[in-house]
Structure formats: C-alpha cells, structure tokens
Design an enzyme around this catalytic site. Structure first.
Site, mmCIF file in Angstrom:
data_model
loop_
_atom_site.group_PDB
_atom_site.id
_atom_site.type_symbol
_atom_site.label_atom_id
_atom_site.label_comp_id
_atom_site.label_asym_id
_atom_site.label_seq_id
_atom_site.Cartn_x
_atom_site.Cartn_y
_atom_site.Cartn_z
ATOM 1 N N CYS A 1 -56.882 23.470 -47.779
ATOM 2 C CA CYS A 1 -57.749 22.378 -48.241
ATOM 3 C C CYS A 1 -58.509 21.695 -47.109
ATOM 4 C CB CYS A 1 -56.910 21.368 -49.007
ATOM 5 S SG CYS A 1 -55.805 22.174 -50.179
ATOM 6 N N HIS B 1 -58.966 12.209 -49.307
ATOM 7 C CA HIS B 1 -58.609 13.552 -49.764
ATOM 8 C C HIS B 1 -58.003 13.442 -51.161
ATOM 9 C CE1 HIS B 1 -57.536 17.727 -49.523
ATOM 10 N NE2 HIS B 1 -56.275 17.472 -49.757
ATOM 11 N N LYS C 1 -61.941 13.784 -56.612
ATOM 12 C CA LYS C 1 -61.255 14.884 -57.291
ATOM 13 C C LYS C 1 -61.303 14.757 -58.819
ATOM 14 C CE LYS C 1 -59.595 16.830 -53.413
ATOM 15 N NZ LYS C 1 -60.175 16.041 -52.331
ATOM 16 N N HIS D 1 -59.966 19.724 -57.432
ATOM 17 C CA HIS D 1 -59.713 19.966 -56.018
ATOM 18 C C HIS D 1 -60.295 21.339 -55.680
ATOM 19 C CE1 HIS D 1 -58.259 20.166 -52.123
ATOM 20 N NE2 HIS D 1 -56.945 20.106 -52.295
ATOM 21 N N PHE E 1 -56.484 16.798 -45.953
ATOM 22 C CA PHE E 1 -55.106 17.071 -45.527
ATOM 23 C C PHE E 1 -54.613 18.310 -46.267
ATOM 24 C CE2 PHE E 1 -55.715 12.398 -45.379
ATOM 25 C CZ PHE E 1 -55.750 12.270 -43.999
ATOM 26 N N PHE F 1 -52.026 21.939 -46.839
ATOM 27 C CA PHE F 1 -50.719 22.586 -46.688
ATOM 28 C C PHE F 1 -50.620 23.175 -45.280
ATOM 29 C CE2 PHE F 1 -49.508 23.715 -51.357
ATOM 30 C CZ PHE F 1 -49.160 22.394 -51.562
#
Lengths: 409, 92
Positions: free
Chosen positions: A163, A301, A330, A335, A392, A394
């Site tokens: 992301c 985010h 979002k 997303h 931000f 994974f």
C-alpha cells in the site's frame, strides 16, 4: 539540491477514468464501492465488496504494446498518457534519457497470475502457456509497460511495497530529480481488483465483511462502526519535474514537493506501529524544513481497519495535535493499495487548488480510539498551502510526502 | 480438410494478433507482412495447438515457417501424420 514540482496528473479510478471524473465523484460524496458479482463462489471469502474501475478503450493501445499488459498495466498506461498530456512534455523529452518512470504495485497482474495457475496446475503442463503471461505477472509490469509504451528511456524502477508502493515511487522520483539524476520522472502506482487480492486481506480479518448488502456504507475510516478495508483498483500517475525546467517551458505547476520520508517499523509484518509512524512523519517534516503547525491538511492512509486507524490517529495526534484537518478518501474509492498514495495525492492537489477539504465518507461517529485529531465530517473551505500524504503498508513500511502550493514569484 | 485448416489458421491470426482478414493471403510473410515477432510465434504455436488439438511446440519444422501457406502445409502434414509438407505440392 534541485527543487521538484508536479506538472501533470492522470488517473484511472473507481469513480471514473480521468482526474476530473474522480474529483467530481469525490466532491459529490459518491462511493464507488459495490457488491462484486461472482465473488460468492470463492469458498471462505467473506468480503464480497470492492471498488472496481472500468476497463475501456484498451484497444487504443497498439497490440504490440498491449500484449504484455494485464489489467493494471492498461490502467497505468492510460493514466500515464493523461499525465504526459497534462504536463505537455514532448516525446523527445520522454525519450531523451533525462525522463524516468517509477511506478509501483503490490505485485504483478493478479488476474494474469491466476490464469497462469489455471492453465498450468491441473495437468502440470507448461506447454499451453502464452509468452506474454510472464510480462503481465512480473512485479515491475506497470513500470516497464508504461516505459515501453511511452518510449521512456531514463531510469525505470518499480517499488513494490504494497500500500506504500506509489508514495515510495513519488519519493524516489523526488530524490532522483533533486539529486540532478533526472529532469523529469513519471511516478505513481497501479493495482487491480481480484478475489485473491481481497482474499489475502480477508484471511487475516482485515476486510469489511458486514456490508455485503449495503456496500455504500463501507469502508468507514476512523468510525466507531468500521469493520475493515475494501479493495479498489486503478492507477494514479504524476509528472514530477525539476522546477527550473518546468518554469523555462512555462509548464502549469500543481505544487512543489518539499519533503519525503520512508522508514521501516521493524516490529510486525502486518500491524502498523504508531512509534515509527511518528518517526516517519517527523522526518518528512524535517526534510521539508517546516514545523507541524505549517501543515494545513493531512490526507490520511486510514483504510478502516481497527488497528491501522487507531495507530495512525495516535501518530497524527502526537505529531500534529488536534487542530489540523484530517480526512481519508478510502470511503469514496476503496483502498486502491499500490495506487492509493498517488491517486489520493492527486485528489489532495485538487483540494489544494479548489480550497476545500473533502470529508471522510462514512465517518459518522469517530471511534474514541481515533479521537483527538481534527476529523472532517463535511466539506470544509480551507486555504491549503501545505499538505502531507500518508501511506502505511504491510511489512511495516511507512511513507509520507509533503507538498506546498507554489506562490507566484 | 485444407479449407478447414485455412479457415482455422486465419481465425488464429484474427483473434490472437488482431490482423484484418483481408490481409490473410497465403503468400503473406508472417513477420514482414503481418508484423509478428519471435514472442508472437510462441503464442502462435500455443494457439495452433489449441485450435487443432495437436502438439507442435518442439517440432523443428516451426523454425522454417515464413508464410501463412507454410503454416497451412505444416498443419496439414501434422494432421496427416506426415513428416513432409505435402500441402504445397498437392496445391500445385
């Protein structure tokens, strides 16, 4: 160090296939989230909602270029063509070696990857595989296809940081130009929707599963009733250019990039960490040589996961306090993962231009755990001079980019 | 059979390579006239395998194919279990 400005934007989004359509949709409070037909056939997939973009006019791309493109690369090429046209950068500049192309994504085409498995696995037979599947599945598929199609001969790079991919692309382009390595860089991200993509989040309980029958009410960033993210798709591409070069050719300038940082959290593969989010935001501000109070708008985010939104709200509160408006996009476009940083930055630049902050769609009651920051519940007139865009990802990847409206000189 | 081979082969060129059927004449060179390259040949082989239910990927004769007529002859030979290419001679 050279100064870096944004001189072109292009978008293929769940709300429409150009920047104007996306901004129009957001300004009208539209949600692109819908029930995904056919996804119920996937056993174990609980989240049946998504924010799809429309694949159209793909045959305008010559077959020789198009054959190596999966869905996401087509989106990327179309967004890139818009950005180049918007910037008015001539072809000779694209093919001069002085223009680069940095486009990120979580991975290659998910649809093509699944097609490969479906062809190959049943009989463990590779003889039926078309030659182009590889080029559609590789992690740098969007960057290489855009560079090939547009004849870009400078640096071609593909950051793959889920992301945060497109914000890392923008940050890398910013660095290349300010170091004098390139005069211009086409930057952004691309992503495509597929049950296996949503499924990868669904498996770890990060998706929205309670709104299959009322998709417009999800995702709900920062909201007390939020239940997870909704995947989207598309591509956002921006033309970054050396300030002097842009001024010399009298280019339209959207904003100047004045700061950037990306850092790892080094703590957990999926859980975001407020301590390192704070570090990232402070370093980005430090790079921009501004104080937190100089920021007029924070584009969060905020994907509507419980843990992620909590951590981001806490980090924003720690760095900026509660007086700078914060919103997440979002709720409008889902997303868009690797494309989210660039698509949402483009929308933030439109807010800067129009002097209005678009609210967080579906945020009705802020979660007490996300409190203490200035949430935006309805369109807010605001003279935006400086914005910060957060991503931000994974893997404990944090990224933040700071842009300033250019004053007439 | 020859007519069917021509029809199905031409379908591959229309479907896989988006070539207008008016250009699909036997003497057309698949590289110079129809614009295919080495990667397209890989996909041509896959498409022909599927279209005709044959296995030709490792057949050395593919290397000699230049024109559409070469393909018609090659497929004809494969379908007849022949190692030569009789289609051309047959036509003459």
């Amino acid at each position: 160090m050279k100064r870096v400005v944004i001189t072109g934007t292009g978008a293929v989004s769940p709300l429409g296939n150009d920047v104007a359509a996306m901004i129009e949709g957001i300004s009208q409070g539209k949600s692109a989230v819908r029930y995904m037909e056919g996804w119920h056939k996937y056993i174990g997939l609980r989240s049946l909602v998504g924010a799809p973009a429309k694949l159209e006019h793909e045959k305008d791309i010559p077959r020789k270029n198009r054959r190596s493109m999966g869905r996401m690369s087509i989106f990327a090429v179309q967004a890139a063509q818009q950005a180049v046209q918007d910037a008015g950068l001539p072809q000779k500049m694209l093919s001069s070696g002085r223009t680069g192309c940095i486009i990120g994504s979580t991975m290659g085409s998910a649809i093509s990857l699944n097609e490969v498995f479906e062809i190959m696995i049943p009989k463990k037979d590779l003889s039926q595989l078309p030659s182009m599947k590889f080029f559609q599945c590789v992690s740098h598929t969007a960057a290489m296809n855009v560079a090939q199609c547009l004849g870009i001969t400078g640096q071609v790079v593909a950051p793959s940081a889920a992301c945060a991919s497109s914000l890392q692309a923008l940050g890398a382009g910013y660095d290349l130009i300010r170091l004098g390595r390139q005069k211009a860089v086409l930057c952004g991200g691309a992503e495509e929707l597929h049950p296996t993509v949503t499924g990868s989040f669904d498996i770890i309980f990060a998706t929205s599963v309670k709104h299959n029958n009322d998709p417009k009410n999800t995702p709900r960033p920062f909201d007390k009733q939020r239940d997870g993210l909704v995947c989207g798709e598309g591509s956002g591409i921006l033309m970054l250019e050396e300030y002097e070069h842009a001024v010399r050719r009298k280019a339209k300038i959207y904003a100047e990039i004045i700061g950037y940082n990306t850092c790892g959290s080094g703590s957990h593969v999926s859980q975001s960490n407020r301590e390192f989010m704070v570090s990232c935001l402070l370093e980005a501000l430090n790079d921009a040589k501004i104080s937190p109070e100089n920021v007029d708008y924070i584009n969060a985010h905020a994907t509507a996961t419980i843990q992620g939104d909590n951590e981001e709200a806490a980090a924003i509160k720690k760095v900026f306090g509660g007086s700078i408006p914060v919103s997440s996009l979002k709720g409008y476009i889902g997303h868009t993962l690797g494309a989210s940083g660039s698509l949402e930055l483009i929308a933030s630049l439109a807010m800067m231009d129009k002097g209005v902050i678009y609210p967080t769609l579906n945020l009705k009651t802020a979660d007490p755990d996300c409190d203490g920051i200035l949430h935006v519940f309805k369109p807010l007139a605001c003279d935006i001079k400086v914005i910060i865009k957060n991503c931000f990802a994974f893997g404990g990847i944090n990224a933040a980019l700071v842009c300033r409206k250019l004053s007439p000189e | 059979m020859k007519k069917e081979i021509i029809t199905k082969t031409n379908q591959v060129f229309e479907e896989s390579f988006e070539i207008n059927k008016n250009k699909l004449l036997p003497e057309m060179n698949i590289f110079n006239d129809l614009g295919l390259d080495s990667l397209d040949v890989v996909d041509l082989v896959v498409a022909l395998q599927q279209k005709f239910g044959v296995k030709i990927r490792d057949d050395e004769r593919i290397r000699n194919i230049r024109t559409l007529e070469d393909i018609y002859s090659f497929i004809f030979a494969i379908k007849n279990g022949s190692s030569s290419l009789p289609f051309k001679e047959d036509k003459q």
